[in-house]
Structures are given as structure tokens and as C-alpha cells.
Design a protein around this motif. Structure first.
Motif, PDB file in Angstrom:
ATOM      1  N   PRO A  32       0.820  -1.203   0.000  1.00 61.84           N
ATOM      2  CA  PRO A  32       0.000   0.000   0.000  1.00 61.84           C
ATOM      3  C   PRO A  32       0.862   1.265   0.000  1.00 61.84           C
ATOM      4  N   ALA A  33       0.221   2.392  -0.258  1.00 61.50           N
ATOM      5  CA  ALA A  33       0.950   3.662  -0.363  1.00 61.50           C
ATOM      6  C   ALA A  33       1.772   3.909   0.894  1.00 61.50           C
ATOM      7  N   LEU A  34       2.814   4.687   0.730  1.00 60.97           N
ATOM      8  CA  LEU A  34       3.716   4.976   1.853  1.00 60.97           C
ATOM      9  C   LEU A  34       2.965   5.619   3.018  1.00 60.97           C
ATOM     10  N   SER A  35       3.010   4.986   4.170  1.00 55.89           N
ATOM     11  CA  SER A  35       2.371   5.585   5.345  1.00 55.89           C
ATOM     12  C   SER A  35       3.301   6.675   5.898  1.00 55.89           C
ATOM     13  N   SER A  36       2.731   7.542   6.731  1.00 55.10           N
ATOM     14  CA  SER A  36       3.577   8.633   7.248  1.00 55.10           C
ATOM     15  C   SER A  36       4.662   8.091   8.179  1.00 55.10           C
ATOM     16  N   SER A  37       4.378   7.001   8.871  1.00 61.20           N
ATOM     17  CA  SER A  37       5.417   6.456   9.758  1.00 61.20           C
ATOM     18  C   SER A  37       6.560   5.867   8.941  1.00 61.20           C
ATOM     19  N   ARG A  38       6.192   5.255   7.797  1.00 58.31           N
ATOM     20  CA  ARG A  38       7.204   4.707   6.894  1.00 58.31           C
ATOM     21  C   ARG A  38       8.089   5.818   6.339  1.00 58.31           C
ATOM     22  N   ARG A  39       7.393   6.901   5.935  1.00 62.48           N
ATOM     23  CA  ARG A  39       8.110   8.063   5.407  1.00 62.48           C
ATOM     24  C   ARG A  39       9.111   8.580   6.416  1.00 62.48           C
ATOM     25  N   ALA A  40       8.671   8.676   7.675  1.00 62.45           N
ATOM     26  CA  ALA A  40       9.537   9.208   8.737  1.00 62.45           C
ATOM     27  C   ALA A  40      10.735   8.283   8.947  1.00 62.45           C
ATOM     28  N   GLU A  41      10.479   6.986   8.880  1.00 59.36           N
ATOM     29  CA  GLU A  41      11.553   6.013   9.075  1.00 59.36           C
ATOM     30  C   GLU A  41      12.608   6.152   7.973  1.00 59.36           C
ATOM     31  N   PHE A  42      12.143   6.253   6.730  1.00 59.63           N
ATOM     32  CA  PHE A  42      13.072   6.398   5.602  1.00 59.63           C
ATOM     33  C   PHE A  42      13.886   7.689   5.735  1.00 59.63           C
ATOM     34  N   ARG A  43      13.180   8.746   6.115  1.00 59.13           N
ATOM     35  CA  ARG A  43      13.827  10.046   6.248  1.00 59.13           C
ATOM     36  C   ARG A  43      14.943   9.990   7.287  1.00 59.13           C
ATOM     37  N   GLU A  44      14.651   9.289   8.369  1.00 59.35           N
ATOM     38  CA  GLU A  44      15.626   9.154   9.456  1.00 59.35           C
ATOM     39  C   GLU A  44      16.862   8.376   8.986  1.00 59.35           C
ATOM     40  N   ARG A  45      16.600   7.298   8.263  1.00 56.52           N
ATOM     41  CA  ARG A  45      17.723   6.506   7.734  1.00 56.52           C
ATOM     42  C   ARG A  45      18.617   7.357   6.823  1.00 56.52           C
ATOM     43  N   VAL A  46      17.968   8.124   5.957  1.00 56.91           N
ATOM     44  CA  VAL A  46      18.711   8.934   4.997  1.00 56.91           C
ATOM     45  C   VAL A  46      19.439  10.067   5.711  1.00 56.91           C
ATOM     46  N   ALA A  47      18.809  10.618   6.758  1.00 57.63           N
ATOM     47  CA  ALA A  47      19.455  11.681   7.538  1.00 57.63           C
ATOM     48  C   ALA A  47      20.739  11.156   8.177  1.00 57.63           C
ATOM     49  N   GLY A  48      20.750   9.878   8.524  1.00 60.58           N
ATOM     50  CA  GLY A  48      21.916   9.245   9.145  1.00 60.58           C
ATOM     51  C   GLY A  48      23.154   9.298   8.266  1.00 60.58           C
ATOM     52  N   LEU A  49      22.953   9.465   6.965  1.00 59.83           N
ATOM     53  CA  LEU A  49      24.094   9.555   6.049  1.00 59.83           C
ATOM     54  C   LEU A  49      24.823  10.888   6.174  1.00 59.83           C
ATOM     55  N   LYS A  50      24.105  11.881   6.713  1.00 63.16           N
ATOM     56  CA  LYS A  50      24.645  13.238   6.866  1.00 63.16           C
ATOM     57  C   LYS A  50      25.086  13.830   5.522  1.00 63.16           C
ATOM     58  N   LEU A  51      24.298  13.569   4.497  1.00 63.46           N
ATOM     59  CA  LEU A  51      24.566  14.150   3.179  1.00 63.46           C
ATOM     60  C   LEU A  51      23.497  15.187   2.821  1.00 63.46           C
ATOM     61  N   GLY A  52      22.570  15.440   3.752  1.00 65.44           N
ATOM     62  CA  GLY A  52      21.500  16.405   3.501  1.00 65.44           C
ATOM     63  C   GLY A  52      20.397  15.885   2.598  1.00 65.44           C
ATOM     64  N   LEU A  53      20.447  14.598   2.277  1.00 64.69           N
ATOM     65  CA  LEU A  53      19.473  14.051   1.320  1.00 64.69           C
ATOM     66  C   LEU A  53      18.081  13.892   1.929  1.00 64.69           C
ATOM     67  N   GLU A  54      17.990  13.987   3.261  1.00 66.45           N
ATOM     68  CA  GLU A  54      16.679  13.854   3.905  1.00 66.45           C
ATOM     69  C   GLU A  54      15.731  14.988   3.493  1.00 66.45           C
ATOM     70  N   ASN A  55      16.305  16.066   2.983  1.00 63.34           N
ATOM     71  CA  ASN A  55      15.473  17.176   2.502  1.00 63.34           C
ATOM     72  C   ASN A  55      15.128  17.046   1.026  1.00 63.34           C
ATOM     73  N   ARG A  56      15.537  15.951   0.432  1.00 61.72           N
ATOM     74  CA  ARG A  56      15.310  15.762  -1.008  1.00 61.72           C
ATOM     75  C   ARG A  56      14.594  14.446  -1.287  1.00 61.72           C
ATOM     76  N   MET A  57      13.781  14.007  -0.341  1.00 63.32           N
ATOM     77  CA  MET A  57      13.156  12.680  -0.448  1.00 63.32           C
ATOM     78  C   MET A  57      12.236  12.548  -1.663  1.00 63.32           C
ATOM     79  N   GLN A  58      11.712  13.706  -2.137  1.00 62.40           N
ATOM     80  CA  GLN A  58      10.820  13.665  -3.300  1.00 62.40           C
ATOM     81  C   GLN A  58      11.573  13.921  -4.620  1.00 62.40           C
ATOM     82  N   ASP A  59      12.883  14.085  -4.526  1.00 61.90           N
ATOM     83  CA  ASP A  59      13.667  14.278  -5.752  1.00 61.90           C
ATOM     84  C   ASP A  59      13.846  12.946  -6.473  1.00 61.90           C
ATOM     85  N   ARG A  60      13.848  13.045  -7.795  1.00 61.67           N
ATOM     86  CA  ARG A  60      14.139  11.828  -8.549  1.00 61.67           C
ATOM     87  C   ARG A  60      15.598  11.426  -8.358  1.00 61.67           C
TER      88      ARG A  60
END
Ligand SMILES: Nc1ncnc2c1ncn2[C@@H]1O[C@H](COP(=O)(O)OP(=O)(O)O)[C@@H](O)[C@H]1O
Ligand SMILES: [Mg+2]
Length: 264
Positions: free
Chosen positions: A117-145
């Protein structure tokens, strides 16, 4: 644990182009071990990883992962056991999908359902957190291709994707070779961290003798489809880059220049 016995791969059997890529490999890798794999071009490194992932079906011999014989199991069937990152940063993700969509697909790897099913908000938050862990600033670009990102950024995300779904084995095929030195270093440290956190049994192919000794806990050298060197523990600690280079020269003959060995 991975147990490989008497593994042979012959491509183009019975044709003029017949090639024995793997020649009776026997190898046991303990759960959680991190094995670096070296060997000259055509030694059989990628083919070997292919037999573990499932896209190369051996001519004979056996591949057992966690006591399960997977020798003839297709890649998709063993996707929940085996994750992979390739040399080409474009190979591991889909450029026309967003970062978030790529992560959702990766998290579903080995499961029956795809994106729904479509991405739930908790799933979105989890992904964002994982990406933020990279410290590359990509957590602000989650909707970028994905195609908007650099090779290094994509490779970092490929590693995160490889460890999102549960798996036992991580296969890395020269996954830093296409990156500049700074980014390659970053990706290697990320690799070290993710492998330790997820207790993955890891095989990493590298052209860099330095990387082969600095990372992981065991090093094997393939040559002509077989394991020519297998070192761990004190024997490995006592081994220097120049020793590996010498072994390379001995098996290859002297006509190999230092550049080809990426000694640095
Ligand atoms: N699909 C294939 N069909 C025919 N020959 C192949 C195929 N894949 C690899 N080979 C050959 O098998 C040998 C081992 O290749 P490979 O595993 O890619 O080596 P490495 O990754 O160590 O450079 C090479 O001689 C290569 O040309
Ligand atoms: Mg290769």
C-alpha cells in the motif's frame, strides 16, 4: 553462513567460446564474516558473486546459505537472503523514481507485494531518518528523482537500500571503483558501519590492495576461477600491500604495472 563446494561455472559450453570461469571453488564463510575479494580482470570475481546472488547458475557444485541449498534458486527467490551493490551507481536504483520510492521498493525486496500500500507517514519518517543518518542532507530531497543525484549520493543510498530489508548476505562488486577518492572513502566507512550494525556476511570485491587489507576480517585472491590465497587472523595482520602486489606479480607474470594494482 555460506558454504560453497566444488563450484564450477563454464560459459558457452561446447562452443568455440567455451570459458571455465570458476574452477572448483571450495569456501566456507562464517555468519557475520567480512571477506574482501581480489584478483585480476577475468579471475572470476563477479561470476563468483553471481553464483551467490543467483544470476549465474553453476555448471556443477553447490551453494548453501544458512543450511539451505540455493544452488539452482533464482535471484528473485533468494532476494530476501542476498543484497547487492554494483560498481555502477546507476545500477542499484531507479533514476525516474524518487529517493523515497526507491527506498520503499528496497524495503519490499524479497516480499510478495511491491509498492502498495501507499507509503504511510510512519514509513516516510523512518526512511527520512535513515537517509538523515548519512549526513549528506538528502533527507530534505526525499521527493527528488534519483537521477538528479551524484554517483556517490546514489551509491550511499544503494547501501542503505541494500540493508533496509532483512538479509543475511551482502555482495559488493567494486562498489567504490567509479567514485572519486573522497567519496570512495565515505562509502567505505558507511559500508563498515552498515555491515557491523546488520551483522551481514559480506563479500566485497575490490581492485585496491589497500582496501582489501584495511576492511573486513579475511581476504581471498581468485585466479583462473579458483581461490589462490585465503588469509585471516594474524597471518592477514602480518600481510602488507606489497606482499599482495608480489603475489599478484607471481601469478600474473611481471608485465603488470603498479597503476593497475591501485596500491594507494
Ligand atoms: N556471461 C558470460 N558469458 C561468457 N563468458 C563470461 C560471462 N561472464 C563472464 N565471462 C568470462 O568469465 C571469466 C570471468 O569473468 P568475471 O567473473 O567477470 O571476472 P572478474 O570479475 O574477476 O573480472 C572472464 O574470462 C569472462 O570473460
Ligand atoms: Mg568483475
Amino acid at each position: 553462513m555460506i558454504e560453497v563446494s566444488n563450484l564450477d561455472v563454464i560459459f558457452g559450453r561446447g562452443t568455440p567460446l567455451e570459458k571455465q570461469a570458476l574452477n572448483g571453488i571450495n569456501l566456507t564463510m562464517q555468519q557475520g564474516s567480512f571477506v574482501t575479494v581480489i584478483g585480476s580482470n577475468g579471475a572470476g570475481k563477479s561470476t563468483f558473486l553471481g553464483t551467490l546472488a543467483g544470476d549465474v547458475i553453476p555448471t556443477s557444485g553447490k551453494v548453501v546459505i544458512n543450511n539451505k541449498d540455493v544452488t539452482r534458486q533464482a535471484t528473485a527467490e533468494r532476494a530476501k537472503l542476498v543484497a547487492r551493490v554494483f560498481q555502477d551507481p546507476l545500477a542499484g536504483s531507479c533514476g525516474t523514481l524518487t529517493i523515497e520510492e526507491n527506498l520503499a521498493l528496497a524495503a519490499a525486496r524479497g516480499k510478495k507485494r511491491g509498492l502498495s500500500p501507499a507509503l504511510s507517514s510512519s514509513r516516510r519518517a523512518e526512511f527520512r531518518e535513515r537517509v538523515a543518518g548519512l549526513k549528506l542532507g538528502l533527507e530534505n530531497r526525499m521527493q527528488d528523482r534519483m537521477e538528479l543525484l551524484s554517483g556517490g549520493q546514489r551509491q550511499a543510498l544503494s547501501l542503505v537500500m541494500a540493508t533496509l530489508a532483512e538479509s543475511e548476505v551482502l555482495l559488493l562488486d567494486e562498489h567504490t571503483a567509479a567514485l572519486d577518492p573522497g567519496m570512495a572513502e565515505f562509502i567505505m566507512e558507511l559500508t563498515r558501519k552498515l555491515v557491523a550494525e546488520n551483522k551481514l556476511t559480506t563479500l566485497m570485491v575490490t581492485h585496491s590492495m589497500r582496501q582489501a587489507l584495511d576492511y573486513g576480517d579475511r581476504t581471498i585472491m581468485l585466479h583462473a576461477g579458483d581461490v589462490l590465497l585465503d588469509v585471516q587472523g594474524d597471518q592477514r595482520k602480518n600481510l602488507g600491500v606489497e606482499d599482495l602486489v608480489k603475489m599478484f606479480r607471481d601469478v600474473r607474470g611481471q608485465n603488470i604495472d603498479d597503476d593497475a594494482l591501485l596500491i594507494g
